[in-house]
Motif scaffolding. Structure first.
Motif, PDB file in Angstrom:
ATOM      1  N   UNK A 104      -1.722  -2.457  22.398  1.00  0.00           N
ATOM      2  CA  UNK A 104      -0.332  -2.823  22.668  1.00  0.00           C
ATOM      3  C   UNK A 104      -0.182  -3.412  24.060  1.00  0.00           C
ATOM      4  N   UNK A 105      -0.859  -2.836  25.028  1.00  0.00           N
ATOM      5  CA  UNK A 105      -0.805  -3.346  26.398  1.00  0.00           C
ATOM      6  C   UNK A 105      -1.383  -4.758  26.490  1.00  0.00           C
ATOM      7  N   UNK A 106      -2.518  -4.966  25.856  1.00  0.00           N
ATOM      8  CA  UNK A 106      -3.151  -6.298  25.874  1.00  0.00           C
ATOM      9  C   UNK A 106      -2.295  -7.321  25.123  1.00  0.00           C
ATOM     10  N   UNK A 107      -1.685  -6.905  24.027  1.00  0.00           N
ATOM     11  CA  UNK A 107      -0.811  -7.818  23.287  1.00  0.00           C
ATOM     12  C   UNK A 107       0.387  -8.224  24.136  1.00  0.00           C
ATOM     13  N   UNK A 108       0.984  -7.245  24.805  1.00  0.00           N
ATOM     14  CA  UNK A 108       2.140  -7.531  25.662  1.00  0.00           C
ATOM     15  C   UNK A 108       1.751  -8.509  26.774  1.00  0.00           C
ATOM     16  N   UNK A 109       0.584  -8.286  27.353  1.00  0.00           N
ATOM     17  CA  UNK A 109       0.125  -9.121  28.472  1.00  0.00           C
ATOM     18  C   UNK A 109      -0.197 -10.549  28.022  1.00  0.00           C
ATOM     19  N   UNK A 110      -0.866 -10.690  26.874  1.00  0.00           N
ATOM     20  CA  UNK A 110      -1.347 -12.011  26.459  1.00  0.00           C
ATOM     21  C   UNK A 110      -0.423 -12.734  25.474  1.00  0.00           C
ATOM     22  N   UNK A 111       0.373 -11.983  24.719  1.00  0.00           N
ATOM     23  CA  UNK A 111       1.221 -12.607  23.697  1.00  0.00           C
ATOM     24  C   UNK A 111       2.702 -12.464  23.966  1.00  0.00           C
ATOM     25  N   UNK A 112       3.071 -11.550  24.852  1.00  0.00           N
ATOM     26  CA  UNK A 112       4.478 -11.279  25.084  1.00  0.00           C
ATOM     27  C   UNK A 112       5.019 -10.368  23.992  1.00  0.00           C
ATOM     28  N   UNK A 113       6.283 -10.017  24.078  1.00  0.00           N
ATOM     29  CA  UNK A 113       6.847  -9.109  23.074  1.00  0.00           C
ATOM     30  C   UNK A 113       6.956  -9.796  21.708  1.00  0.00           C
ATOM     31  N   UNK A 114       6.555  -9.082  20.679  1.00  0.00           N
ATOM     32  CA  UNK A 114       6.666  -9.605  19.323  1.00  0.00           C
ATOM     33  C   UNK A 114       6.937  -8.435  18.390  1.00  0.00           C
ATOM     34  N   UNK A 115       8.129  -8.389  17.852  1.00  0.00           N
ATOM     35  CA  UNK A 115       8.528  -7.279  16.990  1.00  0.00           C
ATOM     36  C   UNK A 115       7.881  -7.349  15.609  1.00  0.00           C
ATOM     37  N   UNK A 116       7.301  -8.493  15.273  1.00  0.00           N
ATOM     38  CA  UNK A 116       6.687  -8.654  13.959  1.00  0.00           C
ATOM     39  C   UNK A 116       5.212  -8.287  13.923  1.00  0.00           C
ATOM     40  N   UNK A 117       4.664  -7.836  15.055  1.00  0.00           N
ATOM     41  CA  UNK A 117       3.271  -7.399  15.106  1.00  0.00           C
ATOM     42  C   UNK A 117       3.251  -5.888  15.245  1.00  0.00           C
ATOM     43  N   UNK A 118       2.618  -5.219  14.293  1.00  0.00           N
ATOM     44  CA  UNK A 118       2.548  -3.768  14.267  1.00  0.00           C
ATOM     45  C   UNK A 118       1.130  -3.341  14.613  1.00  0.00           C
ATOM     46  N   UNK A 119       0.995  -2.364  15.505  1.00  0.00           N
ATOM     47  CA  UNK A 119      -0.296  -1.761  15.798  1.00  0.00           C
ATOM     48  C   UNK A 119      -0.216  -0.313  15.331  1.00  0.00           C
ATOM     49  N   UNK A 120      -1.122   0.063  14.455  1.00  0.00           N
ATOM     50  CA  UNK A 120      -1.107   1.415  13.903  1.00  0.00           C
ATOM     51  C   UNK A 120      -2.535   1.911  13.743  1.00  0.00           C
ATOM     52  N   UNK A 121      -2.661   3.161  13.294  1.00  0.00           N
ATOM     53  CA  UNK A 121      -3.996   3.699  13.054  1.00  0.00           C
ATOM     54  C   UNK A 121      -4.216   3.848  11.550  1.00  0.00           C
ATOM     55  N   UNK A 122      -5.434   4.188  11.181  1.00  0.00           N
ATOM     56  CA  UNK A 122      -5.793   4.287   9.767  1.00  0.00           C
ATOM     57  C   UNK A 122      -5.019   5.391   9.051  1.00  0.00           C
ATOM     58  N   UNK A 123      -4.716   6.463   9.741  1.00  0.00           N
ATOM     59  CA  UNK A 123      -4.001   7.579   9.130  1.00  0.00           C
ATOM     60  C   UNK A 123      -2.551   7.213   8.795  1.00  0.00           C
ATOM     61  N   UNK A 124      -1.941   6.332   9.565  1.00  0.00           N
ATOM     62  CA  UNK A 124      -0.542   5.935   9.350  1.00  0.00           C
ATOM     63  C   UNK A 124      -0.389   4.741   8.410  1.00  0.00           C
ATOM     64  N   UNK A 125      -1.483   4.192   7.942  1.00  0.00           N
ATOM     65  CA  UNK A 125      -1.456   2.989   7.112  1.00  0.00           C
ATOM     66  C   UNK A 125      -0.570   3.115   5.866  1.00  0.00           C
ATOM     67  N   UNK A 126      -0.522   4.273   5.188  1.00  0.00           N
ATOM     68  CA  UNK A 126       0.338   4.373   3.995  1.00  0.00           C
ATOM     69  C   UNK A 126       1.811   4.047   4.256  1.00  0.00           C
ATOM     70  N   UNK A 127       2.285   4.223   5.482  1.00  0.00           N
ATOM     71  CA  UNK A 127       3.685   3.900   5.800  1.00  0.00           C
ATOM     72  C   UNK A 127       3.980   2.410   5.647  1.00  0.00           C
ATOM     73  N   UNK A 128       2.959   1.579   5.667  1.00  0.00           N
ATOM     74  CA  UNK A 128       3.160   0.127   5.671  1.00  0.00           C
ATOM     75  C   UNK A 128       2.770  -0.540   4.353  1.00  0.00           C
ATOM     76  N   UNK A 129       2.481   0.237   3.325  1.00  0.00           N
ATOM     77  CA  UNK A 129       1.997  -0.330   2.063  1.00  0.00           C
ATOM     78  C   UNK A 129       3.008  -1.238   1.381  1.00  0.00           C
ATOM     79  N   UNK A 130       4.281  -0.990   1.568  1.00  0.00           N
ATOM     80  CA  UNK A 130       5.303  -1.787   0.898  1.00  0.00           C
ATOM     81  C   UNK A 130       5.797  -2.969   1.738  1.00  0.00           C
ATOM     82  N   UNK A 131       5.295  -3.084   2.955  1.00  0.00           N
ATOM     83  CA  UNK A 131       5.723  -4.192   3.817  1.00  0.00           C
ATOM     84  C   UNK A 131       4.823  -5.404   3.604  1.00  0.00           C
TER      85      UNK A 131
END
Length: 183
Positions: free
Chosen positions: A34-61
């Motif tokens: 997230x820190x590197x993304x903010x530094x190199x890409x700026x804020x972007x609400x459409x980019x999600x950073x998550x871990x493997x355990x939380x992946x099921x929350x995003x299955x319908x997106x």
């Protein structure tokens, strides 16, 4: 580790600019990503950073891009992690898998990861494993069939790019390298 996977992933996002992306990484690396993304890409609400355990929350997106950091965590075809990754990847235009974990001499583990990139590589686990490996009563590969070794190498090389362990040790001496991929 230290081979620049994060920079390559961010370089892709900065160049291609997908409308949405999900980056799946181990929990301990999320803040760094997230820190590197903010530094190199700026804020972007459409980019999600998550871990493997939380992946099921995003299955319908819907996401245009899926990036798996440490993709070896999805090396079991039947694991929930691999199944969830395949579900998301099937709807993505861009799918990238990164890992710094060396592949052992048995190449069956990479096939499950390749199924995330393209399900045609491994549509039915047992059928593919029976073609390339001798399998035991539980459908676990015991050793590779030599007569299909070149064919399996071609399948793997069609979808992957990598370095030998010896080359990684000296990689920092290289100035740069470019990797071109279709997907």
């Amino acid at each position: 580790t230290g081979t620049g996977k994060t920079i390559i992933a961010l370089g892709f996002l900065k160049t291609v600019k997908p409308s949405s992306a999900i980056i799946v990484t181990p929990q301990k690396v999320i803040a760094q990503y997230q820190s590197e993304m903010e530094k190199h890409l700026g804020p972007n609400k459409n980019y999600v950073v998550t871990n493997y355990e939380q992946l099921p929350k995003y299955l319908d997106q819907e996401f245009e891009c899926l990036i798996l950091d440490e993709s070896h965590k999805a090396k079991s075809y039947t694991s929930n992690t691999n199944v969830n990754c395949r579900r998301i990847a099937s709807r993505c235009k861009y799918v990238y898998l990164f890992t710094g974990t060396p592949q052992d001499k048995s190449r069956h583990e990479i096939l499950a990861q390749l199924a995330i990139l393209d399900l045609r590589v491994m549509p039915i686990k047992t059928k593919v494993l029976q073609r390339y490996f001798y399998i035991d009563n539980y459908y676990n590969p015991s050793r590779e069939k030599r007569e299909f070794s070149n064919e399996l190498t071609c399948v793997i090389n069609r979808y992957t790019w990598g370095k030998q362990t010896e080359d990684v040790i000296t990689m920092m001496k290289e100035n740069n390298f470019v990797v071109w991929c279709n997907k």
